[in-house]
Design an enzyme around this catalytic site. Structure first.
Site, PDB file in Angstrom:
ATOM      1  N   SER A 163       8.865   1.757   6.346  1.00 14.16           N
ATOM      2  CA  SER A 163       8.570   1.866   7.786  1.00 14.16           C
ATOM      3  C   SER A 163       8.205   0.503   8.338  1.00 14.16           C
ATOM      4  CB  SER A 163       7.385   2.802   7.986  1.00 14.16           C
ATOM      5  OG  SER A 163       6.928   2.765   9.330  1.00 14.16           O
ATOM      6  N   TYR A 201      -1.344   6.231   5.714  1.00 14.41           N
ATOM      7  CA  TYR A 201       0.118   6.260   5.704  1.00 14.41           C
ATOM      8  C   TYR A 201       0.709   4.841   5.612  1.00 14.41           C
ATOM      9  CZ  TYR A 201       4.846   6.735   7.679  1.00 14.41           C
ATOM     10  OH  TYR A 201       6.196   6.667   7.891  1.00 14.41           O
TER      11      TYR A 201
END
Ligand code: NAD
Ligand code: MG
Length: 336
Positions: free
Chosen positions: A228, A241
């Site tokens: 990401s 995360y």
């Protein structure tokens, strides 16, 4: 034409199907060469990325984790109607975790239309989404294998790989794409149980899955991880995360060095804000969701379909020099 030019031309003619790649090289070969002239009289029309897909503000919406594509508004685009294959992965055998929705579904559709047989893993409550993907893979004329189960369990990860190998007759593409993202304004709001859930899904599961898959991967096989933009530029509400995505980026780079000499490539994809169930089932706060993607240069979130070709490129033979690399697609931010 010298020998090198002849070889290059033969390779181009023999190695490429109809499509954009041919369109890109045809000026070099001459516009009258019927063997390579693409069957696009006008070519694909230009698409403006600023107007191609829905923009915020979005309607308020929330689903219990892990969320379903069919209940999202607007419905995400995974390339169901648009992705066209050209045999780039003919005969390949792929396992994609989180293959029911989002980036995983986009990759599954693209892989099948490129000629691969595809096994998808998903959480058992995602059966309705998984069914749609299985039908799409079969509609492409390829074998579809559905493997529901919880990736937080090492024994399941091992069984998933074995089931995929048995059903597909081998394995040469492994996409570790499943992920857990829950937004919390403060580190104080993250319980040890939540932290552990995120780590188990995003870090342990790929570790267990890769270990189970490795004995089956022959030279030419690939491992792809979904990381990401959060790996590089974390937002304050994704403390747990974001660090798992940094870990994903990092394992891609270390494994690429370890497995390169064995002929196995390892790469990652780093999306920016993409319109998927993960975001409407706790991944983003309602405030963030309403304006989701507004910070990108296009003023909108990406759609899973916009990343499908990256997963194809990283799996295809013609990407053979790419390993230890992170391919970004983030609408202007992120630093892969
Ligand atoms: P998604 O909700 O469509 O996909 C995530 C999938 O993870 C789910 O479909 C589910 O099948 C799977 N999953 C999660 N926990 C599981 C478990 N315990 N057992 C089995 N399966 C489990 O959302 P997505 O955004 O397409 O997510 C795919 C990947 O993309 C994730 O790794 C996510 O971190 C990453 N990503 C997403 C965005 C974004 O903005 N959507 C941005 C960057 C990276
Ligand atoms: Mg899902």
């Amino acid at each position: 034409m010298n020998e090198h030019e002849k070889l290059t031309r033969r390779q181009l003619v023999g190695g490429l199907g109809a499509g954009l790649a041919v369109a890109a090289v045809s000026p070099v070969l001459g516009a009258t060469d019927s063997a390579v002239t693409p069957n696009y009289p006008a070519g694909p029309v230009l698409e403006d990325p600023t107007t191609k897909y829905p923009k915020p503000p979005f309607q308020e919406q929330s689903q219990p984790w892990p969320g379903l594509v069919s209940k999202m508004n607007p419905r995400p685009d995974h390339g169901e109607k648009s992705y066209k294959g050209s045999g780039r992965l003919m005969g390949r055998k792929a396992l994609i975790t989180g293959g029911d929705s989002g980036m995983g579904r986009a990759a599954a559709i693209a892989y099948a239309r490129e000629g691969a047989d595809v096994a998808i893993n998903y959480y058992p409550t995602e059966e309705p989404d998984a069914k749609e993907v299985v039908e799409l893979i079969r509609a492409a004329g390829r074998k579809a294998v559905a493997i529901p189960g919880d990736l937080r369990d090492e024994a399941f990860c091992q069984k998933m790989v074995q089931d995929a190998v048995n059903a597909l007759g081998g394995l040469d593409i492994l996409v570790n794409n499943a992920g857990r993202q829950q937004a919390h304004q403060s580190i104080m709001d993250i319980s040890s149980e939540q932290f552990d859930w995120t780590m188990k899904t995003n870090i342990y599961a790929p570790f267990w899955t890769i270990k189970a898959a490795l004995p089956h991967l022959k030279p030419g096989s690939v491992i792809i991880g979904t990381t990401s933009e959060q790996a590089y530029d974390p937002t304050p509400d994704l403390y747990d995360y974001a660090q798992t995505k940094a870990a994903t980026m990092n394992y891609v780079k270390s494994l690429a060095k370890q497995l390169g000499p064995k002929g196995i490539r390892v790469n990652g994809v780093a999306p920016g804000p993409i319109w998927t169930p993960l975001q409407v089932s706790g991944g983003a706060s309602m405030e963030k969701l309403k304006n989701f993607g507004s910070q990108t240069v296009f003023g909108r979130p990406g759609q899973p379909a916009e990343l499908a070709s990256i997963y194809v490129q990283l799996a295809a033979n013609d990407g053979s020099f790419a390993t230890g690399a992170i391919y970004g697609s983030s609408g202007g931010a992120g630093q892969p």
